[in-house]
Design a protein around this motif. Structure first.
Motif, short mmCIF file in Angstrom:
data_model
loop_
_atom_site.label_atom_id
_atom_site.label_comp_id
_atom_site.label_asym_id
_atom_site.label_seq_id
_atom_site.Cartn_x
_atom_site.Cartn_y
_atom_site.Cartn_z
N LEU A 125 0.84 -1.20 0.00
CA LEU A 125 0.00 0.00 0.00
C LEU A 125 0.87 1.26 0.00
O LEU A 125 0.55 2.25 -0.66
CB LEU A 125 -0.93 -0.01 1.21
CG LEU A 125 -1.88 1.19 1.34
CD1 LEU A 125 -2.76 1.33 0.10
CD2 LEU A 125 -2.72 1.05 2.61
N GLU B 4 1.99 2.00 -3.46
CA GLU B 4 0.88 2.58 -4.23
C GLU B 4 0.73 4.07 -3.92
O GLU B 4 0.57 4.89 -4.83
CB GLU B 4 -0.40 1.82 -3.87
CG GLU B 4 -1.64 2.27 -4.59
CD GLU B 4 -2.86 1.50 -4.12
OE1 GLU B 4 -3.89 2.14 -3.79
OE2 GLU B 4 -2.79 0.25 -4.05
N ARG B 5 0.82 4.42 -2.63
CA ARG B 5 0.66 5.81 -2.24
C ARG B 5 1.85 6.66 -2.70
O ARG B 5 1.69 7.82 -3.10
CB ARG B 5 0.51 5.90 -0.72
CG ARG B 5 -0.72 5.18 -0.18
CD ARG B 5 -2.00 5.94 -0.47
NE ARG B 5 -3.18 5.24 -0.01
CZ ARG B 5 -3.65 5.25 1.23
NH1 ARG B 5 -3.00 5.93 2.18
NH2 ARG B 5 -4.74 4.59 1.54
N GLN C 189 3.58 6.22 -5.33
CA GLN C 189 3.37 6.46 -6.76
C GLN C 189 2.32 7.54 -6.97
O GLN C 189 2.47 8.43 -7.82
CB GLN C 189 2.94 5.17 -7.45
CG GLN C 189 2.69 5.34 -8.95
CD GLN C 189 2.19 4.07 -9.59
OE1 GLN C 189 2.51 2.97 -9.16
NE2 GLN C 189 1.38 4.22 -10.64
N GLU C 190 1.23 7.48 -6.18
CA GLU C 190 0.14 8.44 -6.34
C GLU C 190 0.60 9.89 -6.14
O GLU C 190 0.12 10.80 -6.82
CB GLU C 190 -0.99 8.12 -5.36
CG GLU C 190 -1.80 6.88 -5.74
CD GLU C 190 -2.82 6.51 -4.67
OE1 GLU C 190 -2.83 7.19 -3.61
OE2 GLU C 190 -3.59 5.56 -4.89
N ALA D 246 5.80 4.87 -11.85
CA ALA D 246 5.00 3.65 -11.98
C ALA D 246 5.87 2.46 -12.36
O ALA D 246 5.67 1.34 -11.87
CB ALA D 246 3.90 3.85 -13.02
N VAL E 141 7.88 1.39 -9.24
CA VAL E 141 6.99 0.74 -8.27
C VAL E 141 6.64 -0.67 -8.73
O VAL E 141 6.62 -1.62 -7.93
CB VAL E 141 5.71 1.58 -8.06
CG1 VAL E 141 4.61 0.77 -7.37
CG2 VAL E 141 6.03 2.82 -7.24
N GLU F 43 7.44 -3.97 -6.51
CA GLU F 43 6.38 -4.89 -6.11
C GLU F 43 6.72 -6.32 -6.52
O GLU F 43 6.55 -7.26 -5.72
CB GLU F 43 5.05 -4.48 -6.73
CG GLU F 43 4.39 -3.29 -6.05
CD GLU F 43 2.99 -3.04 -6.58
OE1 GLU F 43 2.55 -3.80 -7.48
OE2 GLU F 43 2.34 -2.08 -6.11
#
Length: 535
Positions: A445, A448-449, A451-452, A458, A461, A465
């Motif tokens: 998570l 994901e954050r 990257q946001e 992306a 990340v 992952e």
């Protein structure tokens, strides 16, 4: 069959020829204390036609209807199991362990009922999968916990579907309500924990859950078991000491926060539970016996360690080393003491600041837990710069001191899991001062954050992952196969153990696993040379 005037009992077996039947059947007969006087074994067009002439230990035919019925059931059961062996990851190991299970069951008075549970083809198929996974599963789970084995295997819904935290809490509360005394409740609590952990592990081992779901299920169980254990311990201490109070006479509540894999909801095989207990204020208990509030909560921690038992070190073992001042500090910390230690200049090392990224309240007073989180945020996400060289130095020491020369450790060697975890935590600290959305405890998570908010691309990340998932699966597989939470050294390429590990992880060959391991660990190493912030 007992033929008139015969000195032996004749057993005829006619079915599809299956590998391992004779080995398993003769082992089972030894468990029955039955002697094989003569045997005739032949095959015709893929069909086995076997005849055995057997006696009891005294050399007499079997005349008891119970003995004859047991023999029929065991024969059919073993035949069914050996038919399923090709589905096992390691058929030879599965056969040896199944034979040992049959012998273990025969020593128990209620064994016929258990054999009845085993007659289901679905149950036998799952057993064949499990028993070929590792010797550890047999030694620690299937043999030592076969009281849990059959209820779990015959409960297909429980094996096929996850149980929510709320479902687990209701089930445990119901079981604890059925017993009155503390000792019985402790036994019921640990039996529930072991049985549910066994069910969750079996779901993952047999491919019914991926590693993310598996981690979430284990975390939910840990939270439920921990909360129930703390309630039991607090009730016991309150009967003796009364209510913990502040100097003002107001109650002094407590909160427990999880750290590490527990805090991140990332528990796996062999994970321990990293905790810190914080209480609101110093003071004194209300009696009958009066002690300092700090003493009450220190005893709560000690009693918790006795109450929530670990069958094996590393598996739900309580770890309190990340409390303020580490192993030299008090077992429980006051809120003021927590705030004093975790602040700029307060004594906490950089690695402790990174560890607090994973802090998450899991039990106790929610308002106090929120205060602990606020103190954590003020310290961890203060905007104070990170010493990147210090982190690299720490990793170098770990790789030198925790890994034997010439060996490859999936967690601590350069490129191991710790490189990925430290990298993500460091970026969370760097970015979290201005972006509260990245202040989460779960690694995936957090990526994901990050990257946001534009901190990591992306593409980067996605690679992190993949590497994180690969290393987590590799470590879990090593622990399952070996049954050792600490030994994360990869076996040499070309050995039988490495080939089996490759098979367990779904790789076509030992070389394919070695190539993937090399590529993923090389990428994890590159995080600290090519992807640090500029300037």
């Amino acid at each position: 069959v007992n033929e008139p005037g015969a000195s032996t009992t004749c057993v005829r077996v006619r079915s599809v020829d299956t590998v391992g039947f004779l080995f398993s059947f003769t082992n089972a007969l030894a468990g029955f204390t039955i002697n094989i006087e003569r045997a005739e074994v032949r095959s015709e067009a893929g069909e086995a036609i076997d005849t055995f002439w057997v006696t009891d230990r005294a050399g007499h035919p079997l005349t008891s209807e119970r003995q004859l019925n047991e023999l029929r059931v065991a024969t059919a059961l073993i035949k069914q199991f050996t038919h399923l062996l090709p589905r096992s990851p390691d058929p030879g190991q599965a056969l040896r362990q199944f034979s040992a299970l049959i012998r273990e069951m025969l020593s128990r008075p209620e064994w016929m009922a258990e054999l009845g549970d085993l007659e289901s083809p679905a149950v036998l198929e799952t057993l064949a999968e499990l028993m070929g996974v590792s010797r550890f599963l047999w030694e620690d789970f299937l043999r030592l916990q076969h009281e849990n084995l059959f209820p779990v295997l015959v409960d297909r819904a429980g094996l096929d579907q996850p149980r929510s935290r709320e479902e687990l809490a209701r089930a445990l509360a119901q079981q604890l309500a059925e017993v009155a005394y503390r000792a019985a409740r402790v036994e019921a609590l640990n039996a529930f924990k072991d049985r549910e952990m066994f069910r969750i592990d079996l779901r993952h081992i047999t491919g019914r859950s991926d590693f993310v779901t598996f981690s979430q299920e284990l975390t939910a169980l840990a939270e439920v078991a921990l909360a129930a254990a703390l309630d039991l311990c607090e009730e016991t201490l309150r009967q003796r000491y009364g209510t913990p109070l502040a100097e003002t006479g107001q109650p002094s509540p407590w909160a427990v926060a999880a750290l590490g894999k527990f805090g991140g909801a990332e528990l796996g095989f062999g994970s321990d539970l990293e905790l810190v207990l914080v209480y609101a204020h110093e003071g004194e208990t209300s009696g009958p016996q009066r002690v300092r509030t700090s003493q009450f909560y220190a005893q709560l921690v000690l009693l918790l360690k006795e109450t929530l038992r670990a069958r094996q070190e590393g598996i739900f073992h309580l770890d309190l080393r990340l409390r303020p001042h580490g192993e030299g500090g008090a077992l429980a910390s006051s809120l003021a003491g927590f705030a004093s230690y975790y602040r700029p200049g307060g004594g906490a090392e950089q690695f402790e600041r990174m560890a607090l990224v994973k802090l998450r309240p899991v039990a106790g007073d929610p308002a106090l837990g929120a205060q602990v989180v606020a103190l954590r945020d003020a310290f961890v996400y203060s905007g104070e710069p990170l010493d990147w060289e210090n982190i690299r130095h720490l990793r170098s020491r770990q790789a030198t001191e925790l890994v034997a020369r010439g060996e490859l450790n999936a967690k601590y060697s350069p490129g191991g899991l710790v490189d990925v975890e430290y990298f993500v935590q460091a970026w969370q600290i760097l970015v979290g001062a201005h972006h509260p959305s990245v202040r989460v405890t779960n690694t995936l998570l957090a990526l994901e954050r990050l990257q946001e908010v534009g901190a990591l691309s992306a593409e980067l990340v996605a690679e992190i992952e993949l590497t994180y998932r690969f290393l987590r699966r590799l470590i879990d597989a090593l622990r399952v196969v070996r049954g050792n939470a600490k030994d994360l050294t990869l076996p040499p390429v070309g050995t039988r153990e490495h080939a089996y590990l490759a098979h367990r992880l779904g790789f076509a060959s030992s070389e394919a696993l070695a190539s993937a391991t090399s590529a993923r660990m090389a990428f994890a190493r590159s995080l600290w040379t090519s992807h640090l912030p500029k300037g």
